[in-house]
Enzyme design. Structure first.
Site, PDB file in Angstrom:
ATOM      1  N   GLY A  41       2.984   7.859  -5.814  1.00 55.86           N
ATOM      2  CA  GLY A  41       2.244   8.898  -6.534  1.00 55.86           C
ATOM      3  C   GLY A  41       2.268  10.217  -5.772  1.00 55.86           C
ATOM      4  O   GLY A  41       1.350  11.034  -5.891  1.00 55.86           O
TER       5      GLY A  41
ATOM      6  N   GLY B  81       4.415  12.478  -6.353  1.00 57.04           N
ATOM      7  CA  GLY B  81       4.969  13.517  -7.223  1.00 57.04           C
ATOM      8  C   GLY B  81       6.473  13.655  -7.121  1.00 57.04           C
ATOM      9  O   GLY B  81       6.996  14.774  -7.151  1.00 57.04           O
TER      10      GLY B  81
ATOM     11  N   ASP C 238       1.336  19.403  -9.254  1.00 60.41           N
ATOM     12  CA  ASP C 238       2.365  18.797  -8.398  1.00 60.41           C
ATOM     13  C   ASP C 238       3.615  19.685  -8.325  1.00 60.41           C
ATOM     14  O   ASP C 238       4.211  19.837  -7.248  1.00 60.41           O
ATOM     15  CB  ASP C 238       2.699  17.365  -8.835  1.00 60.41           C
ATOM     16  CG  ASP C 238       2.709  17.178 -10.347  1.00 60.41           C
ATOM     17  OD1 ASP C 238       2.628  18.195 -11.080  1.00 60.41           O
ATOM     18  OD2 ASP C 238       2.806  16.028 -10.784  1.00 60.41           O
TER      19      ASP C 238
END
Ligand code: MEV
Length: 333
Positions: free
Chosen positions: A116, A118, A163
């Site tokens: 996670g 990005g 992100d």
């Protein structure tokens, strides 16, 4: 004109403000030392080619006139749509002559796409910046961010773009939905500990889950977003003043509100509780929830105990450097 270029861009960690930032509130995000890389080449043959071993894409090819059309493999979507959006932006400015017939892209990552951090947004930013450099379109960071954010929205339909901002600009950012505000915060690195839950979370699923909850009681969810927005403002000041104690308390407050939104899970709760028990100033999930990572802020003399606490409940420590540099050219020839 240069024929081949390699760009790298950092991954990210959300510090505070997730979910609320999708709905016009601010968040704070830091870029991490682990980077994504994309090598982009303009080719004579009118083909789009992609190799992205981290997302199981090997020798993916299609004619340039089929770009963005049909069922795209999951691992190819972001890069392919990034190329489409870049080419369209050139057309808009009547600069399409800058592109040779074909584009070949290879991506590699220093971090797992499971964390996670990005990786999709970082590879999107790498490809857009690479195309911008190689064609001498010379987009500035805001233009690169805008195209990357458009790419995220084209694919996911939802998202704040935080992100893509971290991957483009780097550093630690105070960020408002869609890049309405992108303010670099002038800080050194943070005393942050990162624990990976071992569970892969899907951002869109989590955003939809919260939306469903809001359907039942929209005012309650709006109030939660407002409270998150307020604590992000306070956190910005605490961060700039290196007031880790206050920042930790605000992280705990943020975690309570995320729990109310229903996005925390037992594994993350256990890791957060273990970090606090071991003496962290504060701890919370980071990102969409439902899995991925948690973060803790801890005094220097408690760092090892906090790490041990997180591992004792099954978390995996990921060493990260925060406040990392944004997208940059690695090599070109
Ligand atoms: C996901 O990492 C963070 C969310 O706020 C989504 C977004 O901001 O795009 C849930």
């Amino acid at each position: 004109m240069k024929r081949e270029i390699t760009i790298s861009a950092p991954g990210k960690l959300m510090l505070l403000g997730e979910h609320a930032v999708v709905y016009n509130r601010p968040c704070i995000v830091t870029a991490v030392g682990q980077r994504m890389r994309a090598t982009v080449e303009l080719t004579e043959k009118s083909t789009f080619q992609l190799n992205a071993p981290d997302v199981q894409i090997a020798n993916y090819q299609k004619p340039m006139d089929q770009l963005g059309i049909g069922d795209l493999p999951k691992g190819a979507k972001f890069v392919e749509i990034a190329v489409v959006n870049f080419l369209r932006s050139l057309l808009e400015y009547s600069r399409s002559d800058l592109v040779k017939p074909g584009v070949k892209v290879s991506t590699t990552s220093e971090f797992s796409s499971q964390f996670g951090f990005g990786s999709s947004s970082a590879s999107t930013v790498c490809v857009i910046k690479a195309l911008s450099e190689i064609t001498e379109a010379n987009l500035n960071n805001k233009e690169i961010f805008d195209l990357a954010y458009k790419t995220v929205l084209d694919i996911q339909g939802k998202g704040s773009g935080f992100d893509a901002a971290a991957a483009t600009f780097g550093g630690t950012l105070y960020f408002v939905t869609g890049g309405k505000t992108i303010e670099p915060l002038n800080i050194d690195s943070l005393p942050l500990i990162v624990g990976y839950s071992g569970i892969k979370a899907d951002t869109v699923t989590l955003i939809n889950q919260v939306k469903e909850k809001a359907g039942g009681n929209p005012q309650a969810v709006e109030d939660i977003y407002d409270n998150i927005g307020k604590l992000v403002e306070q956190a910005k000041l605490a961060l700039l003043g290196k007031d880790w104690q206050s920042l930790g308390e605000l992280m705990n407050e943020n975690q309570k509100l995320l729990t109310k939104l229903g996005v925390s899970i037992n594994k993350l709760d256990d890791m957060i509780a273990a970090a606090l028990k071991a003496g962290a100033y504060g701890a919370k999930l980071s990102g969409a929830g439902g899995g991925d990572c948690m973060i803790a802020l801890a005094p220097e003399d408690k760092v090892q105990a906090v790490k041990d606490g997180i591992t004792s409940v099954g978390g995996q420590i990921i060493e990260v450097e925060t406040n990392a540099e944004g997208a940059r050219i690695e090599t070109r020839d």
